[in-house]
Design a protein around this motif. Structure first.
Motif, short mmCIF file in Angstrom:
data_model
loop_
_atom_site.label_atom_id
_atom_site.label_comp_id
_atom_site.label_asym_id
_atom_site.label_seq_id
_atom_site.Cartn_x
_atom_site.Cartn_y
_atom_site.Cartn_z
N TYR A 197 -29.84 91.64 85.39
CA TYR A 197 -28.89 90.77 84.68
C TYR A 197 -27.76 90.48 85.66
O TYR A 197 -27.10 91.39 86.17
CB TYR A 197 -28.36 91.49 83.44
CG TYR A 197 -27.42 90.66 82.58
CD1 TYR A 197 -27.89 89.98 81.47
CD2 TYR A 197 -26.06 90.57 82.88
CE1 TYR A 197 -27.03 89.23 80.67
CE2 TYR A 197 -25.19 89.83 82.10
CZ TYR A 197 -25.68 89.16 81.00
OH TYR A 197 -24.82 88.41 80.23
N PHE A 198 -27.51 89.21 85.95
CA PHE A 198 -26.52 88.88 86.99
C PHE A 198 -25.18 88.44 86.40
O PHE A 198 -25.11 87.96 85.27
CB PHE A 198 -27.06 87.80 87.94
CG PHE A 198 -27.35 86.47 87.31
CD1 PHE A 198 -26.34 85.50 87.18
CD2 PHE A 198 -28.62 86.14 86.90
CE1 PHE A 198 -26.60 84.26 86.63
CE2 PHE A 198 -28.91 84.89 86.34
CZ PHE A 198 -27.90 83.95 86.21
N ASN A 199 -24.15 88.62 87.19
CA ASN A 199 -22.83 88.12 86.85
C ASN A 199 -22.74 86.67 87.28
O ASN A 199 -23.04 86.33 88.44
CB ASN A 199 -21.75 88.96 87.54
CG ASN A 199 -20.36 88.42 87.29
OD1 ASN A 199 -19.89 87.55 88.02
ND2 ASN A 199 -19.71 88.91 86.26
N SER A 200 -22.32 85.80 86.38
CA SER A 200 -22.33 84.36 86.67
C SER A 200 -21.07 83.88 87.38
O SER A 200 -20.89 82.69 87.60
CB SER A 200 -22.51 83.56 85.37
OG SER A 200 -21.41 83.77 84.49
N GLY A 201 -20.18 84.80 87.75
CA GLY A 201 -18.95 84.42 88.43
C GLY A 201 -19.10 84.15 89.91
O GLY A 201 -18.21 83.57 90.54
N VAL A 202 -20.22 84.57 90.48
CA VAL A 202 -20.55 84.27 91.87
C VAL A 202 -22.02 83.86 91.89
O VAL A 202 -22.91 84.69 91.69
CB VAL A 202 -20.34 85.50 92.79
CG1 VAL A 202 -20.75 85.16 94.22
CG2 VAL A 202 -18.88 85.96 92.75
N TYR A 240 -26.48 82.86 78.47
CA TYR A 240 -27.31 81.66 78.53
C TYR A 240 -27.97 81.52 79.91
O TYR A 240 -29.18 81.25 80.01
CB TYR A 240 -26.49 80.41 78.24
CG TYR A 240 -26.11 80.25 76.79
CD1 TYR A 240 -27.06 79.85 75.84
CD2 TYR A 240 -24.81 80.50 76.35
CE1 TYR A 240 -26.72 79.71 74.50
CE2 TYR A 240 -24.46 80.36 75.00
CZ TYR A 240 -25.41 79.97 74.09
OH TYR A 240 -25.09 79.83 72.77
N LEU A 241 -27.19 81.70 80.95
CA LEU A 241 -27.72 81.55 82.29
C LEU A 241 -28.77 82.59 82.61
O LEU A 241 -29.78 82.30 83.25
CB LEU A 241 -26.57 81.62 83.31
CG LEU A 241 -25.75 80.34 83.43
CD1 LEU A 241 -24.45 80.60 84.19
CD2 LEU A 241 -26.55 79.25 84.12
N ASN A 242 -28.56 83.82 82.17
CA ASN A 242 -29.51 84.88 82.47
C ASN A 242 -30.86 84.66 81.79
O ASN A 242 -31.91 84.87 82.42
CB ASN A 242 -28.94 86.24 82.08
CG ASN A 242 -28.18 86.89 83.23
OD1 ASN A 242 -28.76 87.59 84.05
ND2 ASN A 242 -26.88 86.64 83.28
N VAL A 243 -30.84 84.24 80.54
CA VAL A 243 -32.14 84.03 79.88
C VAL A 243 -32.83 82.78 80.41
O VAL A 243 -34.07 82.74 80.49
CB VAL A 243 -31.98 83.97 78.34
CG1 VAL A 243 -31.40 85.27 77.81
CG2 VAL A 243 -31.14 82.78 77.89
N LEU A 244 -32.07 81.78 80.83
CA LEU A 244 -32.67 80.56 81.37
C LEU A 244 -33.22 80.76 82.78
O LEU A 244 -34.17 80.09 83.18
CB LEU A 244 -31.65 79.42 81.37
CG LEU A 244 -31.26 78.86 80.00
CD1 LEU A 244 -30.07 77.92 80.12
CD2 LEU A 244 -32.44 78.13 79.36
#
Length: 344
Positions: free
Chosen positions: A166-171, A205-209
């Motif tokens: 699971y990634f952090n979407s800030g970077v 949203y970004l992680n599942v996509l």
């Protein structure tokens, strides 16, 4: 006009900000440019709805000979879909802009997206040059999900993802070509209509996509400001000031010396010091309650029989479904933002 020929490489970087985040954006840009390779040229875009002219002027003062800062207004088109975004706490609609970056900038094959609440210690061209061919995005694991079991269980039981994936979407290093090809922005709009993530919103949203399409990058490029015994401090390249580990809120935050070093290079140093030193006990209690509430929310959503993985997540997006999404003309108009992007 800038002569780009003399530079080895052009590095496109996007931030998203409103007036509230301008002081932190200033520190982020100051640190990024201070560590930038002078052989490269850094094109910095600030995506926004609107900003005060005085704030834009203060940011522009940070420019260096090998950089350019542009403010891009998305007000016209984002106004059409503003009611779709799920917001809470310190989140703003600008936090969703990263999802549309490949559609806003069709001229780029890849773009580096950075949150405002960071401090850069390394040259981001090294991050930008990570090979992400075949992936949607290059990103770093979300350290908070690994540290707190309640959040790790949330990721696994609500999102249907391994907490280590699971990634952090800030970077994010976004593969714009593949993002457009796989209609990620369109799928996001579609999913936004079908399901509401409460916890981390755009990040969920970004992680599942992007599941199974992430190039994993070293933690040193997105390190949370707390001790991690397994982390080698030698690898520290970027600090992300998340949740309550923020030096403008509290004293003695890990790595705070780096934040204040670059804050002094901006017009916001005194303001940031005042923000920290005048923060009331009541606000500190609110911070604590907010974190406790997040943990409660994570537990509730993990156990909810109607959560994402138990409902929407069971469905697979077939080619047929993908094609049908493309036919949603209103969605295409909403996300085809490049023709509406306006320089402020």
């Amino acid at each position: 006009m800038t002569n780009y020929i003399k530079y080895k490489q052009i590095i496109p970087i996007c931030f998203a900000s409103d007036d509230n985040y301008i002081p932190f954006l200033a520190v982020a840009i100051a640190s990024l440019l201070d560590n930038a390779n002078k052989k490269n040229f850094y094109k910095i875009y600030v995506l926004t709805t609107e900003l005060k002219q005085e704030n834009m002027d203060r940011i522009l003062k940070l420019r260096t000979p090998n950089s350019k800062i542009e403010f891009i207004s998305l007000a016209k088109e984002m106004d059409k879909i503003k009611d779709m975004f799920h917001l809470r706490d310190y989140y703003s609609k600008e936090s969703y802009y990263r999802i549309f970056i490949p559609n806003i900038f069709p001229e780029y094959a890849k773009v580096l997206y950075l949150d405002c609440d960071i401090t850069v210690l390394g040259d981001v061209s090294k991050l930008y040059n990570t090979e992400i061919h075949g992936y949607y995005v290059g990103a770093i694991v979300e350290e908070v999900m690994l540290t707190y079991d309640v959040f790790g269980k949330y990721v696994e039981q609500c999102d249907g993802l391994n907490r280590n994936k699971y990634f952090n979407s800030g970077v994010m290093l976004i593969n714009c070509h593949r993002w457009r090809l796989k209609i990620i922005a369109e799928k996001f709009v579609d999913l936004l209509h079908k399901y509401k993530f409460r916890l981390v919103q755009d990040e969920d949203y970004l992680n599942v996509l992007c599941k199974n399409n992430v190039k994993w990058i070293d933690l040193g490029w997105n390190k949370t400001a707390y001790k991690n015994p397994s982390f080698d401090e030698y690898d520290l390249n970027l600090i992300h000031w998340k949740i309550n580990w923020r030096p403008w809120k509290y004293k003695d935050v890990l790595y705070e010396e780096h934040f204040w070093k670059y804050a002094k290079m901006t017009d916001f140093y005194d303001q940031l010091i005042q923000m920290r030193d005048t923060r009331s006990n009541e606000l500190k209690e609110q911070d604590s309650k907010m974190f406790d509430n997040l943990m409660v929310m994570a537990k509730e959503d993990a156990e909810d029989p109607n959560n994402y993985i138990k409902t929407i997540g069971k469905q697979t997006i077939s080619r047929k479904v993908g094609d049908s999404i493309l036919k949603f003309i209103k969605f295409r108009k909403l996300i085809n933002l490049r023709i509406f992007r306006k320089k402020l």
